[in-house]
Design a protein around this motif. Structure first.
Motif, PDB file in Angstrom:
ATOM      1  N   THR A 136       0.835  -1.206   0.000  1.00 32.79           N
ATOM      2  CA  THR A 136       0.000   0.000   0.000  1.00 32.79           C
ATOM      3  C   THR A 136       0.865   1.249   0.000  1.00 32.79           C
ATOM      4  O   THR A 136       0.593   2.219  -0.731  1.00 32.79           O
ATOM      5  CB  THR A 136      -0.921  -0.008   1.235  1.00 32.79           C
ATOM      6  N   GLN A 137       1.943   1.228   0.802  1.00 36.56           N
ATOM      7  CA  GLN A 137       2.847   2.388   0.865  1.00 36.56           C
ATOM      8  C   GLN A 137       3.478   2.655  -0.506  1.00 36.56           C
ATOM      9  O   GLN A 137       3.595   3.803  -0.930  1.00 36.56           O
ATOM     10  CB  GLN A 137       3.932   2.135   1.920  1.00 36.56           C
TER      11      GLN A 137
ATOM     12  N   LEU B  72       3.627   6.077  -5.438  1.00 29.26           N
ATOM     13  CA  LEU B  72       3.652   6.187  -6.903  1.00 29.26           C
ATOM     14  C   LEU B  72       2.485   7.036  -7.415  1.00 29.26           C
ATOM     15  O   LEU B  72       2.666   7.899  -8.275  1.00 29.26           O
ATOM     16  CB  LEU B  72       3.617   4.798  -7.534  1.00 29.26           C
ATOM     17  N   VAL B  73       1.288   6.781  -6.891  1.00 29.08           N
ATOM     18  CA  VAL B  73       0.117   7.554  -7.347  1.00 29.08           C
ATOM     19  C   VAL B  73       0.219   9.005  -6.881  1.00 29.08           C
ATOM     20  O   VAL B  73      -0.090   9.941  -7.628  1.00 29.08           O
ATOM     21  CB  VAL B  73      -1.196   6.904  -6.851  1.00 29.08           C
ATOM     22  N   GLN B  74       0.688   9.185  -5.632  1.00 27.49           N
ATOM     23  CA  GLN B  74       0.840  10.559  -5.121  1.00 27.49           C
ATOM     24  C   GLN B  74       1.879  11.316  -5.948  1.00 27.49           C
ATOM     25  O   GLN B  74       1.713  12.508  -6.246  1.00 27.49           O
ATOM     26  CB  GLN B  74       1.271  10.521  -3.654  1.00 27.49           C
TER      27      GLN B  74
ATOM     28  N   LEU C  24      11.855  12.012  -0.935  1.00 32.45           N
ATOM     29  CA  LEU C  24      12.199  10.664  -0.470  1.00 32.45           C
ATOM     30  C   LEU C  24      11.238   9.600  -0.976  1.00 32.45           C
ATOM     31  O   LEU C  24      11.496   8.405  -0.826  1.00 32.45           O
ATOM     32  CB  LEU C  24      12.209  10.622   1.067  1.00 32.45           C
ATOM     33  N   GLY C  25      10.105  10.014  -1.546  1.00 30.78           N
ATOM     34  CA  GLY C  25       9.064   9.057  -1.901  1.00 30.78           C
ATOM     35  C   GLY C  25       9.537   7.940  -2.803  1.00 30.78           C
ATOM     36  O   GLY C  25       9.362   6.755  -2.507  1.00 30.78           O
ATOM     37  N   LEU C  26      10.153   8.286  -3.942  1.00 30.50           N
ATOM     38  CA  LEU C  26      10.590   7.250  -4.888  1.00 30.50           C
ATOM     39  C   LEU C  26      11.787   6.469  -4.373  1.00 30.50           C
ATOM     40  O   LEU C  26      11.962   5.298  -4.724  1.00 30.50           O
ATOM     41  CB  LEU C  26      10.912   7.887  -6.248  1.00 30.50           C
TER      42      LEU C  26
ATOM     43  N   ILE D  18      12.171   5.582  -1.280  1.00 30.75           N
ATOM     44  CA  ILE D  18      11.539   4.587  -0.413  1.00 30.75           C
ATOM     45  C   ILE D  18      10.912   3.484  -1.243  1.00 30.75           C
ATOM     46  O   ILE D  18      11.032   2.288  -0.932  1.00 30.75           O
ATOM     47  CB  ILE D  18      10.491   5.275   0.488  1.00 30.75           C
ATOM     48  N   VAL D  19      10.262   3.853  -2.337  1.00 33.77           N
ATOM     49  CA  VAL D  19       9.647   2.861  -3.221  1.00 33.77           C
ATOM     50  C   VAL D  19      10.691   1.875  -3.743  1.00 33.77           C
ATOM     51  O   VAL D  19      10.490   0.651  -3.716  1.00 33.77           O
ATOM     52  CB  VAL D  19       8.944   3.572  -4.400  1.00 33.77           C
ATOM     53  N   LEU D  20      11.815   2.397  -4.229  1.00 27.55           N
ATOM     54  CA  LEU D  20      12.861   1.532  -4.774  1.00 27.55           C
ATOM     55  C   LEU D  20      13.390   0.568  -3.716  1.00 27.55           C
ATOM     56  O   LEU D  20      13.570  -0.635  -3.975  1.00 27.55           O
ATOM     57  CB  LEU D  20      14.007   2.388  -5.331  1.00 27.55           C
ATOM     58  N   SER D  21      13.649   1.079  -2.502  1.00 35.96           N
ATOM     59  CA  SER D  21      14.172   0.219  -1.443  1.00 35.96           C
ATOM     60  C   SER D  21      13.182  -0.878  -1.072  1.00 35.96           C
ATOM     61  O   SER D  21      13.561  -2.047  -0.884  1.00 35.96           O
ATOM     62  CB  SER D  21      14.511   1.060  -0.212  1.00 35.96           C
ATOM     63  N   LEU D  22      11.920  -0.534  -0.971  1.00 34.85           N
ATOM     64  CA  LEU D  22      10.912  -1.542  -0.618  1.00 34.85           C
ATOM     65  C   LEU D  22      10.775  -2.607  -1.702  1.00 34.85           C
ATOM     66  O   LEU D  22      10.642  -3.803  -1.405  1.00 34.85           O
ATOM     67  CB  LEU D  22       9.567  -0.854  -0.375  1.00 34.85           C
ATOM     68  N   ILE D  23      10.785  -2.187  -2.956  1.00 34.33           N
ATOM     69  CA  ILE D  23      10.650  -3.152  -4.053  1.00 34.33           C
ATOM     70  C   ILE D  23      11.848  -4.096  -4.087  1.00 34.33           C
ATOM     71  O   ILE D  23      11.700  -5.307  -4.305  1.00 34.33           O
ATOM     72  CB  ILE D  23      10.476  -2.411  -5.387  1.00 34.33           C
ATOM     73  N   LYS D  24      13.043  -3.560  -3.873  1.00 34.49           N
ATOM     74  CA  LYS D  24      14.233  -4.422  -3.834  1.00 34.49           C
ATOM     75  C   LYS D  24      14.123  -5.453  -2.713  1.00 34.49           C
ATOM     76  O   LYS D  24      14.495  -6.617  -2.890  1.00 34.49           O
ATOM     77  CB  LYS D  24      15.489  -3.583  -3.658  1.00 34.49           C
ATOM     78  N   GLN D  25      13.633  -5.014  -1.544  1.00 35.57           N
ATOM     79  CA  GLN D  25      13.525  -5.959  -0.441  1.00 35.57           C
ATOM     80  C   GLN D  25      12.436  -7.001  -0.695  1.00 35.57           C
ATOM     81  O   GLN D  25      12.485  -8.098  -0.129  1.00 35.57           O
ATOM     82  CB  GLN D  25      13.229  -5.191   0.858  1.00 35.57           C
TER      83      GLN D  25
END
Length: 492
Positions: free
Chosen positions: A378-379, A384-386, A449-451, A453-460
Motif C-alpha cells: 500500500t505504501q 507512486l500515485v501521489q 524521499l518518496g521514490l 523509499i519505493v525503490l528500497s521496498l521493491i528491492k527488499q
C-alpha cells in the motif's frame, strides 16, 4: 634498478642463454664430425693396406707389406701429417723398423690384442690421454688421434695397422668454428644491446605515459585520456585506465550532484521547518500575551496541529527511509488480492487528485493475486500515485495491472510534465526532485524521499521497477512483484 635496464638485462640473458646453447651444440657437432671424418679416413687407409697384406699373404710372401712400399707410403701420408705403424701376428712391430729409424718400437698391451683378435677395430681420440696400461703414443711430442685396424686371412689375424693424425689438424675446423662463433657472439651482443634498448625504450615510453596520466588523476584532473593504437597488454591497460578515469569522473559528477541535492534538501527542509516553527512560535506568543481573541483560538489550535503534523511527517519520512535502506524492517509477505487495495487507494487519493483537477482510473482485473507485504505494498502504491498527482495538472492518472507467469505487474501512468533522460537517471535517488518548484498538496512529497523509499521496498520484496517518460507527455512507472520462490534479490 630502473625498469629500462631490467628489460635490457632480461633480453640479454635470454640472448646469452640461447647463444650458449646453440654454441655448445655447434661446437659439439663440429668436433664429433671432425673426429668421425678422421676415423673413417684412417680406417679406410688401414683397410686398403689390409687388402694388400692379404694378397701378399696368399702369395706366400714372408713380409706382410714391403718395407720399401711402406716407406714410400709414409712419405705420401706425411703430406696429410699422418703416421703409420704395422704389426704382424706375433705382436712385432714390422714398420717402422726401430733398427733403421730413430723411432722406438712400441708394443701394444695384451688387452688391445684380445680385442683385435676378435675383429674389433679400436679408436683412440687422444693417444696422450689413452687409458692403456702400456704407453701407446705415435709420437712423444704431439698428440695423435689414431685407429688400430686388424687384418685377417681365413679368420686368422695376420697383422694390424696403426694409423694416426695430429689432433691439432683434426681440431682445426673446430677451432675455426669457435673463432666464428666468438665473432658472431660479439656482433650479436652489439646488435642485441641496441635492439634491447630500443624495445625497452618503446615499452617504457608507454609506461611513462601511464605514470604521468596517473599523477594528473591523483592531482584531481579527471579529463586525462591516453591515446593508444596498439593491441598489446600496455595498450589494453591504457584502455582500462581511460575507462577507469571516465567512471571516476562520472562518479565525481554524481557525488557533486548528490551534494547539490543534499544542500538543496537541507535548504528546503530548513525552509519547510522554519515556516511551521515560526507559525507555532507566533501563535504561542499570542496565546501567552492574550493577543488572540477567544473566537480565533480554535482556528489557531487547528493551525498549530496541522503545522506540528507537517514537522512530524518530514522527520518520519527520513526515519522511515533509513530503516528501509538499512533493512531494519521486517516484511510479512502473504498472497492477497490487490484489487481491493487499489480500489481503496483510488478513494483515498481522490481528494488530492480533485485539487489538481486530475482523475484516477483503474484498469485492473477483478482478481489480482500478489505476493507481498500488504502494508508496504500500500505504501509503494500510495507513493507512486501521489507522485503522479504531484506532477500532473488537469490530467489523468491510470493504474493498470495484469498477471505474469510468475508474478504480477502494476503500472502507474500519468499525463503530467514528464522527465528527461537525465532526470530519469537520478529519479530514485534520495532528496532528488524532478521539479523542485512544485512542492504542493498540503506539504506532501516535498522531501524528495518518496521514490527512494519505493525503490528500497521493491528491492527488499525481490521485485523490480522501471520508468519510461517523455517531457510534457507524462511518465509510466512499472512495478513487478514476483510470486513466492521467484524473487530477484538485488544488492544495493
Amino acid at each position: 634498478m630502473k625498469l629500462i635496464y631490467q628489460h635490457m638485462l632480461s633480453f640479454l640473458l635470454i640472448i646469452l642463454t640461447s647463444i650458449a646453447i646453440i654454441g655448445y651444440s655447434v661446437i659439439n657437432f663440429e668436433s664429433g664430425q671432425a673426429y668421425e671424418t678422421t676415423y673413417q679416413r684412417l680406417e679406410g687407409y688401414g683397410s686398403s693396406l689390409g687388402e694388400l697384406a692379404l694378397i701378399r699373404n696368399q702369395e706366400g710372401k714372408k713380409e706382410l707389406l714391403s718395407v720399401k712400399f711402406l716407406t714410400k707410403l709414409q712419405l705420401i701420408m706425411q703430406s696429410d701429417d699422418l703416421r703409420l705403424r704395422v704389426y704382424n701376428a706375433k705382436k712385432e712391430q714390422v714398420y717402422p723398423n726401430s733398427k733403421n729409424t730413430d723411432q722406438p718400437e712400441l708394443k701394444l698391451p695384451n688387452s688391445i690384442w684380445k680385442q683385435l683378435k676378435l675383429g674389433n677395430g679400436i679408436r683412440i681420440k687422444n693417444d696422450h690421454q689413452n687409458d692403456m696400461k702400456t704407453p701407446a703414443r705415435l709420437s712423444n711430442r704431439d698428440a695423435y688421434t689414431s685407429v688400430l685396424v686388424p687384418w685377417f686371412s681365413n679368420d686368422k689375424l695376420i697383422g694390424v695397422a696403426w694409423l694416426g693424425a695430429r689432433i691439432k689438424n683434426v681440431e682445426q675446423p673446430v677451432n675455426l668454428a669457435k673463432k666464428n662463433l666468438i665473432s658472431a657472439f660479439v656482433v650479436t651482443m652489439m646488435v642485441s644491446l641496441i635492439l634491447s634498448y630500443v624495445l625497452s625504450y618503446y615499452s617504457l615510453v608507454k609506461i611513462k605515459r601511464l605514470s604521468r596520466a596517473t599523477r594528473k588523476v591523483a592531482e584531481g584532473n579527471l579529463d586525462v585520456r591516453i591515446n593508444h593504437k596498439g593491441h598489446d597488454e600496455i595498450d589494453q591497460l591504457a584502455g582500462d585506465f581511460n575507462s577507469m578515469v571516465k567512471a571516476l569522473k562520472e562518479s565525481a559528477e554524481a557525488v557533486k550532484a548528490q551534494e547539490r541535492r543534499r544542500d538543496q534538501f537541507m535548504a528546503d527542509a530548513a525552509h519547510e521547518m522554519r515556516t511551521p516553527l515560526t507559525t507555532l512560535n507566533g501563535i504561542l506568543e499570542g496565546l501567552e500575551y492574550n493577543a488572540i481573541p477567544e473566537e480565533a483560538k480554535p482556528k489557531s489550535y487547528q493551525l498549530m496541529h496541522r503545522e506540528t503534523n507537517r514537522l512530524i511527517r518530514l522527520v518520519n519520512e527520513n526515519l522511515d527511509y533509513e530503516k528501509i535502506r538499512n533493512n531494519q524492517i521486517t516484511l510479512h509477505k502473504t498472497n492477497f488480492d490487490a484489487n481491493i487495495l487499489l480500489n481503496d487507494l483510488k478513494t483515498q487519493l481522490k481528494t488530492n487528485a480533485d485539487k489538481e483537477n486530475d482523475t484516477i482510473e483503474l484498469e485492473i482485473p477483478e482478481q489480482l493475486m500478489i505476493y507481498a507485504d500488504r502494508d508496504r505494498f500500500t505504501q509503494i502504491m500510495v507513493n507512486l500515485v501521489q507522485n503522479a498527482i504531484q506532477f500532473t495538472k488537469n490530467g489523468k492518472i491510470t493504474v493498470s495491472a495484469k498477471r505474469l507467469d510468475h508474478g504480477a505487474q502494476i503500472a502507474v501512468s500519468d499525463t503530467g510534465i514528464g522527465m528527461s533522460k537525465d532526470q530519469i537517471k537520478y529519479i530514485f535517488e534520495r532528496f532528488y526532485k524532478a521539479d523542485p518548484s512544485r512542492a504542493k498538496l498540503g506539504g506532501k512529497g516535498e522531501s524528495g524521499l518518496g521514490l527512494a523509499i519505493v525503490l528500497s521496498l521493491i528491492k527488499q520484496h525481490g521485485g523490480k521497477i522501471s520508468v519510461e517518460s517523455t517531457p510534457k507527455k507524462g511518465s509510466t512507472f512499472t512495478v513487478v512483484f514476483f510470486d513466492k520462490g521467484f524473487e530477484e534479490y538485488v544488492k544495493d
